[in-house]
Design a protein around this motif. Structure first.
Motif, PDB file in Angstrom:
ATOM      1  N   ILE A   1       0.837  -1.196   0.000  1.00 53.91           N
ATOM      2  CA  ILE A   1       0.000   0.000   0.000  1.00 53.91           C
ATOM      3  C   ILE A   1       0.875   1.250   0.000  1.00 53.91           C
ATOM      4  CG2 ILE A   1      -1.586   1.375   1.416  1.00 53.91           C
ATOM      5  CD1 ILE A   1      -2.970  -1.278   2.164  1.00 53.91           C
TER       6      ILE A   1
ATOM      7  N   ASP B   1      -9.957   4.100  -0.291  1.00 54.72           N
ATOM      8  CA  ASP B   1      -8.800   4.342  -1.135  1.00 54.72           C
ATOM      9  C   ASP B   1      -8.075   3.042  -1.456  1.00 54.72           C
ATOM     10  OD1 ASP B   1      -8.680   7.353  -1.287  1.00 54.72           O
ATOM     11  OD2 ASP B   1      -8.786   7.061   0.875  1.00 54.72           O
ATOM     12  N   TRP B   2      -8.096   2.094  -0.521  1.00 56.10           N
ATOM     13  CA  TRP B   2      -7.449   0.785  -0.709  1.00 56.10           C
ATOM     14  C   TRP B   2      -8.414  -0.273  -0.224  1.00 56.10           C
ATOM     15  CZ3 TRP B   2      -3.323   1.652  -3.465  1.00 56.10           C
ATOM     16  CH2 TRP B   2      -2.642   2.850  -3.307  1.00 56.10           C
TER      17      TRP B   2
ATOM     18  N   ILE C   1      -0.754   9.179   4.394  1.00 55.89           N
ATOM     19  CA  ILE C   1      -1.545   7.948   4.292  1.00 55.89           C
ATOM     20  C   ILE C   1      -2.637   7.929   5.364  1.00 55.89           C
ATOM     21  CG2 ILE C   1      -0.177   6.405   5.762  1.00 55.89           C
ATOM     22  CD1 ILE C   1      -0.451   4.417   3.263  1.00 55.89           C
TER      23      ILE C   1
ATOM     24  N   VAL D   1       2.042  14.473  -2.043  1.00 60.56           N
ATOM     25  CA  VAL D   1       1.471  13.171  -1.691  1.00 60.56           C
ATOM     26  C   VAL D   1       0.832  13.342  -0.313  1.00 60.56           C
ATOM     27  CG1 VAL D   1       1.934  10.731  -1.249  1.00 60.56           C
ATOM     28  CG2 VAL D   1       3.258  11.946  -2.994  1.00 60.56           C
TER      29      VAL D   1
ATOM     30  N   HIS E   1       0.933   4.033  -2.828  1.00 61.48           N
ATOM     31  CA  HIS E   1       0.565   5.384  -2.402  1.00 61.48           C
ATOM     32  C   HIS E   1       1.630   6.401  -2.833  1.00 61.48           C
ATOM     33  CE1 HIS E   1      -1.174   8.541   0.069  1.00 61.48           C
ATOM     34  NE2 HIS E   1       0.002   8.718   0.661  1.00 61.48           N
ATOM     35  N   TRP E   2       2.881   6.044  -2.653  1.00 60.62           N
ATOM     36  CA  TRP E   2       3.986   6.935  -3.012  1.00 60.62           C
ATOM     37  C   TRP E   2       4.431   6.782  -4.463  1.00 60.62           C
ATOM     38  CZ3 TRP E   2       6.049  10.908  -0.373  1.00 60.62           C
ATOM     39  CH2 TRP E   2       5.656  11.043   0.948  1.00 60.62           C
ATOM     40  N   ASP E   3       3.820   5.847  -5.214  1.00 61.51           N
ATOM     41  CA  ASP E   3       4.167   5.590  -6.615  1.00 61.51           C
ATOM     42  C   ASP E   3       5.659   5.257  -6.764  1.00 61.51           C
ATOM     43  OD1 ASP E   3       3.965   5.245  -9.325  1.00 61.51           O
ATOM     44  OD2 ASP E   3       3.595   7.361  -9.796  1.00 61.51           O
TER      45      ASP E   3
ATOM     46  N   LYS F   1      -6.189   8.509   4.278  1.00 64.86           N
ATOM     47  CA  LYS F   1      -6.792   7.522   3.381  1.00 64.86           C
ATOM     48  C   LYS F   1      -7.691   6.562   4.153  1.00 64.86           C
ATOM     49  CE  LYS F   1      -4.713   9.061  -0.228  1.00 64.86           C
ATOM     50  NZ  LYS F   1      -5.470   9.636  -1.325  1.00 64.86           N
TER      51      LYS F   1
ATOM     52  N   LYS G   1      -7.481   0.576  -6.142  1.00 69.21           N
ATOM     53  CA  LYS G   1      -7.536   1.999  -5.851  1.00 69.21           C
ATOM     54  C   LYS G   1      -8.649   2.559  -6.714  1.00 69.21           C
ATOM     55  CE  LYS G   1      -4.831   6.164  -5.381  1.00 69.21           C
ATOM     56  NZ  LYS G   1      -3.565   6.830  -5.595  1.00 69.21           N
TER      57      LYS G   1
END
Length: 117
Positions: free
Chosen positions: A21, A103-104, A48, A45, A25-27, A51, A94
């Motif tokens: 995750i 979100d997840w 978290i 960003v 989230h941070w790609d 989220k 997502k």
């Protein structure tokens, strides 16, 4: 001798899921590509903790994932099985769009009774 090791992998799998995750989230794939090109592009960003994590199936693994999400400050929504067992695939979703609830979303690979179908 017959033994049962139920719950022994919950913490390890929960750590693995939360790492995934965080990477999404941070790609992280994009970060790694930019690093290989010696580039740095700042981008906002959100934390978290802003989220929402949805956990479908609160067995030993799902509950451990929910605890990790709550520990990260996420809003956690969870469901337990009611009725007959349903085979579900393991997915990390997502959702897109302004009306999303989570979100997840995490769902188990096998039904709660452990039978792979």
């Amino acid at each position: 001798m017959v033994t049962n090791a139920r719950g022994v992998h919950g913490d390890s799998i929960a750590d693995f899921v939360m790492t995934g995750i965080g990477m999404m989230h941070w790609d992280f794939p994009r970060f790694m590509q930019e690093q290989s090109r010696k580039e740095w592009h700042t981008r906002p960003v959100p934390p978290i903790s802003q989220k929402t994590l949805g956990v479908v199936g609160l067995g030993s693994i799902g509950a451990a994932i929910a605890r990790r999400g709550k520990g990260a400050g996420m809003t956690v929504l969870g469901t337990k099985r009611t009725g007959s067992a349903i085979a579900m695939q393991c997915i990390h979703v997502k959702p897109k769009g302004p009306n999303r609830t989570v979100d997840w979303q995490i769902t188990p690979l096998f039904p709660p009774n452990g039978d792979a179908q």
